[in-house]
Design an enzyme around this catalytic site. Structure first.
Site, short mmCIF file in Angstrom:
data_model
loop_
_atom_site.label_atom_id
_atom_site.label_comp_id
_atom_site.label_asym_id
_atom_site.label_seq_id
_atom_site.Cartn_x
_atom_site.Cartn_y
_atom_site.Cartn_z
N HIS A 1 12.52 -19.20 60.58
CA HIS A 1 11.18 -18.77 61.07
C HIS A 1 11.66 -17.27 61.57
CE1 HIS A 1 6.99 -18.45 62.60
NE2 HIS A 1 7.44 -17.44 63.24
N GLU A 2 12.64 -17.43 62.43
CA GLU A 2 12.97 -16.18 63.06
C GLU A 2 13.73 -15.46 62.23
OE1 GLU A 2 11.76 -15.31 65.76
OE2 GLU A 2 10.84 -17.22 66.40
N THR B 1 -0.44 3.07 94.39
CA THR B 1 -0.31 2.97 95.54
C THR B 1 0.98 3.62 96.12
OG1 THR B 1 -0.82 0.62 95.45
CG2 THR B 1 -0.09 1.16 97.53
P1 ATP Z 1 -2.13 -2.15 91.05
O1 ATP Z 1 -2.84 -1.38 90.06
O2 ATP Z 1 -1.71 -3.42 90.56
O3 ATP Z 1 -2.27 -2.24 92.45
P2 ATP Z 1 -0.35 0.16 91.39
O4 ATP Z 1 -0.44 1.20 90.30
O5 ATP Z 1 -0.73 0.46 92.78
O6 ATP Z 1 -0.41 -1.39 90.89
P3 ATP Z 1 2.22 0.20 92.71
O7 ATP Z 1 1.88 -0.74 93.75
O8 ATP Z 1 2.27 1.49 93.41
O9 ATP Z 1 1.41 0.04 91.62
O10 ATP Z 1 3.70 -0.19 92.28
C1 ATP Z 1 4.08 -1.24 92.30
C2 ATP Z 1 5.76 -1.27 92.42
O11 ATP Z 1 6.18 -1.20 91.12
C3 ATP Z 1 6.22 -0.52 93.45
O12 ATP Z 1 6.50 -0.87 94.51
C4 ATP Z 1 7.68 -0.19 92.79
O13 ATP Z 1 8.69 -0.87 93.15
C5 ATP Z 1 7.11 -0.19 91.16
N1 ATP Z 1 6.71 1.21 90.72
C6 ATP Z 1 5.55 1.40 89.98
N2 ATP Z 1 5.50 2.44 89.42
C7 ATP Z 1 6.72 3.12 89.86
C8 ATP Z 1 7.17 4.52 89.49
N3 ATP Z 1 6.32 5.39 88.99
N4 ATP Z 1 8.56 4.83 90.24
C9 ATP Z 1 9.09 3.65 91.00
N5 ATP Z 1 8.77 2.76 91.05
C10 ATP Z 1 7.48 2.23 90.56
#
Ligand code: ATP
Length: 492
Positions: free
Chosen positions: A331-332, A111
């Site tokens: 165990h650990e 996203t």
């Molecule tokens: P989904 O498949 O679950 O929709 P996505 O791949 O679209 O997930 P994002 O929604 O883009 O993932 O990322 C979720 C959050 O994780 C972001 O808001 C950010 O805070 C963090 N994040 C993920 N990847 C990165 C990245 N490469 N750099 C910085 N922050 C990241």
């Protein structure tokens, strides 16, 4: 105007029939049902309307705000040039790029990449999720697809932008293989409408539309969608490597005070397999821990605890019985000793503090990301898994249910070995191995490694005894304490 007249006429007709003693209830029932369906259609439209309100005029995210993913970023930037320099592309008769598909595990930044793409191209951005198009009523999904494209064009025009990016998350929900759903007519219509809209994108339009979509199940997508001319760019967004993880940690600690000595590179090393979303959570949890302790800066210990919390869950106040505490310690202790024996320096810490589903755990410190695994490494991993129950049997006379998940893990590793051609079966195909042969082969791998582990622990029983007693007394020991104990010549 027509509606009130029709309503008046309808009520008049019903009154007339009732006065003449005609049974009007079936008619009333049918009208009622029609009303409900009509209303739900309206609600559907209203829902979409509110969905459309999720247009961010211009997302505030740039490619530099995304850690790692260098290949994905450069592939995307290259593909987006068409939106930045439309004339140059049109002059050479290059057809516009209509769709970019981002494929990768959850939380890896798909996203974010779509938003950064909108920022990079100064395009209007419209966001939707595949599930918003799934409706029981035929035609509603298709109508929503049309409205989404219309909304993107309108939004770009209103903001005076030459292009719009439509981002559809979880596209597999609306664009799965056709003919496979129970209510397949509706699904198929929705997907067909998406294909029609994408085919309708041309360079002649005032607003250049680009569809970006994300999925972590590319195998479910209908092939018509990925054929050239639709989503003809596929960008893989994988879990970040060590350098990527460090960069993501840096980005998410930009606004957080770090205590001197915090080494984000070390945190990155210990977080192999975590996504960007996990790492964001690690930083956030570390800050929360610092706040809880009344500190003004986040220390290395806070990061250690937050990694454990994100990996295993919250620390529990569960009260174990005395014998149980000793059993967990033995165990650990077994896991830790075998891990250090096979790979010196591999234990980062060992604890018997219950967390999430685990009653205790050994934290491994992988030196580097392991993308390929050798037979020896896989056998080591199996040994470490089997060491907990072997230690219990050795010192306490019998094992317990505490090893169930260890065995599941060991079984899975043995299976991986077999299908990678690393077992006595040689190179095999999954379908060609019967359940019985698979069972026998896994069993033999397990027996061999269990003998090795038992032999080692028996010869080092005093180490195990000392380590377990120290764990009962101190709850958590770091890797160095385990190594110092193993270096004492007197004990073994
Ligand atoms: P989904 O498949 O679950 O929709 P996505 O791949 O679209 O997930 P994002 O929604 O883009 O993932 O990322 C979720 C959050 O994780 C972001 O808001 C950010 O805070 C963090 N994040 C993920 N990847 C990165 C990245 N490469 N750099 C910085 N922050 C990241």
């Amino acid at each position: 105007m027509v509606k009130p007249i029709a309503l008046g006429a309808g009520i008049g007709l019903l009154t007339f029939l009732a006065v003449n003693r005609v049974d009007i209830w079936p008619v009333v029932l049918v009208i009622g049902l029609g009303g409900v369906l009509y209303a739900s259609g309206i609600t559907g439209r209203l829902n979409l309307a509110s969905g459309q309100r999720r247009q961010a005029s211009l997302p505030n995210i740039e490619f530099s705000d995304i850690g790692g993913q260098n290949t994905a970023k450069s592939e995307l930037q290259e593909a987006l040039e068409a939106l930045r320099r439309p004339q140059a592309y049109a002059a050479l008769g290059i057809r516009p790029l209509k769709g970019i598909l981002l494929i990768g595990p959850p939380g890896t930044g798909k996203t974010l990449l779509a938003k950064a793409a909108a920022h990079y191209t100064q395009a209007a951005f419209v966001f939707a999720s595949g599930s918003e198009f799934v409706e029981m009523y035929a035609g509603v999904g298709a109508q929503r697809v049309r409205q989404l494209f219309q909304a993107a064009r309108n939004s770009a025009k209103k903001e005076g932008r030459g292009s719009a990016i439509i981002f559809i998350d979880e596209i597999e929900v609306m664009a799965g293989k056709r003919g496979q759903h129970q209510s397949h007519l509706e699904y198929d219509q929705t997907l067909n409408q998406l294909l029609v809209e994408m085919d309708g994108i041309t360079t002649e339009e005032d607003v250049q539309v680009l569809v970006m979509a994300a999925t972590n199940r590319a195998d479910l997508l209908d092939q018509a969608l990925t054929r050239p001319g639709r989503f003809d760019r596929v960008v893989r967004v994988d879990l970040p490597d060590r350098e990527g993880r460090r960069r993501i940690l840096e980005l998410h600690t930009r606004n957080k005070p770090l205590a001197p000595g915090v080494d984000l590179d070390a945190v990155a090393r210990e977080t192999f397999g975590l996504s960007g979303a996990h790492l964001e959570s690690v930083c956030n949890e570390a800050a929360i821990l610092a706040l809880r302790e009344g500190q003004t800066a986040i220390s290395s210990d806070h990061f250690q605890s937050s990694v454990d919390k994100v990996l295993l869950g919250e620390k529990l106040d569960r009260q174990l019985r005395e014998q149980e505490i000793r059993r967990v310690a033995v165990h650990e202790g077994g896991h830790a000793l075998v891990s250090e024996w096979l790979v010196p320096g591999s234990v980062s810490s060992v604890t018997i503090a219950p967390r999430g589903m685990a009653l205790g755990f050994v934290r491994q410190a992988p030196a580097d990301d392991r993308l390929l695994e050798t037979e020896a490494e896989l056998r080591h991993d199996i040994c470490v898994c089997l060491a907990g129950s072997a230690a219990e049997r050795l010192l306490l006379g019998e094992a317990s249910t505490g090893a169930t998940s260890d065995f599941e893990k060991a079984w899975e590793i043995a299976r991986r070995m077999i299908f990678a051609g690393l077992s006595e079966l040689g190179i095999v195909q999954e379908e060609a191995v019967s359940a019985d042969v698979l069972y026998q082969t896994v069993h033999r791998i397990m027996e061999r490694e269990r003998d090795r582990v038992e032999g080692f622990l028996q010869s080092r029983a005093p180490w195990l005894e000392t380590l377990a007693s120290r764990l009962v007394a101190e709850e958590t020991l770091d890797g160095n304490s385990v190594r110092q104990l193993m270096a004492q010549p007197g004990i073994a």
